[in-house]
Design a protein around this motif. Structure first.
Motif, mmCIF file in Angstrom:
data_model
loop_
_atom_site.group_PDB
_atom_site.id
_atom_site.type_symbol
_atom_site.label_atom_id
_atom_site.label_comp_id
_atom_site.label_asym_id
_atom_site.label_seq_id
_atom_site.Cartn_x
_atom_site.Cartn_y
_atom_site.Cartn_z
ATOM 1 N N ALA A 57 0.833 -1.210 0.000
ATOM 2 C CA ALA A 57 0.000 0.000 0.000
ATOM 3 C C ALA A 57 0.866 1.258 0.000
ATOM 4 C CB ALA A 57 -0.934 -0.005 1.209
ATOM 5 N N CYS A 58 1.975 1.228 0.715
ATOM 6 C CA CYS A 58 2.890 2.374 0.734
ATOM 7 C C CYS A 58 3.444 2.637 -0.664
ATOM 8 C CB CYS A 58 4.043 2.120 1.702
ATOM 9 S SG CYS A 58 3.559 2.084 3.443
ATOM 10 N N GLU A 60 2.055 1.677 -3.518
ATOM 11 C CA GLU A 60 0.940 2.144 -4.349
ATOM 12 C C GLU A 60 0.734 3.647 -4.150
ATOM 13 O OE1 GLU A 60 -2.280 -0.355 -3.073
ATOM 14 O OE2 GLU A 60 -1.709 -1.977 -4.434
ATOM 15 N N PHE A 61 0.788 4.087 -2.905
ATOM 16 C CA PHE A 61 0.664 5.507 -2.584
ATOM 17 C C PHE A 61 1.724 6.309 -3.340
ATOM 18 C CE2 PHE A 61 2.064 9.174 -0.167
ATOM 19 C CZ PHE A 61 0.879 9.820 0.161
ATOM 20 N N GLU A 64 1.228 6.544 -7.160
ATOM 21 C CA GLU A 64 0.171 7.463 -7.565
ATOM 22 C C GLU A 64 0.710 8.897 -7.692
ATOM 23 O OE1 GLU A 64 -2.905 7.088 -4.646
ATOM 24 O OE2 GLU A 64 -3.494 5.088 -5.353
ATOM 25 N N ARG A 65 1.895 9.145 -7.129
ATOM 26 C CA ARG A 65 2.444 10.497 -7.077
ATOM 27 C C ARG A 65 3.730 10.691 -7.864
ATOM 28 N NH1 ARG A 65 -0.736 9.131 -3.359
ATOM 29 N NH2 ARG A 65 -2.029 10.625 -2.253
ATOM 30 N N PHE A 87 0.507 11.527 3.695
ATOM 31 C CA PHE A 87 0.708 10.083 3.756
ATOM 32 C C PHE A 87 0.096 9.447 4.996
ATOM 33 C CE2 PHE A 87 3.351 6.535 5.323
ATOM 34 C CZ PHE A 87 3.040 5.604 4.352
ATOM 35 N N GLN A 90 -3.679 9.339 4.914
ATOM 36 C CA GLN A 90 -4.302 8.547 3.851
ATOM 37 C C GLN A 90 -3.989 7.057 3.908
ATOM 38 O OE1 GLN A 90 -3.676 10.280 -0.014
ATOM 39 N NE2 GLN A 90 -4.640 12.199 0.563
ATOM 40 N N ILE A 91 -2.881 6.672 4.517
ATOM 41 C CA ILE A 91 -2.469 5.267 4.495
ATOM 42 C C ILE A 91 -3.166 4.425 5.566
ATOM 43 C CG2 ILE A 91 -0.456 5.362 6.038
ATOM 44 C CD1 ILE A 91 -0.565 3.614 2.594
#
Length: 95
Positions: A57-58, A60-61, A64-65, A87, A90-91
């Motif tokens: 997930a980190c 993926e975050f 996205e940026r 971060f 949102q995480i």
């Protein structure tokens, strides 16, 4: 879409270490060493089923940026909020 492969390098001692490989559809890839402290694992990653799922997930975050080539080759999860203040907020997933 970028495929994210997460492999834990160390045993159950903190900080946990992961080797993450990011692979694009064209076959290009990057590798990253990611560290995860006990406090980040508990405070930010507690809602994920495994620490590997949280690390995924980190990444993926981050993807996205920024491009995979822009992600640091070695970093601690705690550094992400230095570059992206949203971060931590949102995480977190509810347990």
């Amino acid at each position: 879409m970028t495929e994210i492969e997460v492999n834990r390098l160390a045993d159950e001692q903190f900080p946990l270490r992961f080797r993450v490989r990011l692979v694009d559809e064209d076959g290009s890839s990057t590798e990253h060493d990611v560290r995860l402290s006990r406090s980040d694992c508990e405070d930010l990653g507690g809602g994920y089923p495994t620490s590997e799922a949280f690390i995924c997930a980190c990444l993926e975050f981050l993807l996205e940026r920024e491009a995979k080539e822009s992600i640091l080759p070695s970093f601690d999860v705690s550094q992400i909020s230095t570059y992206f203040p949203e971060f931590d907020r949102q995480i977190i997933r509810p347990s």
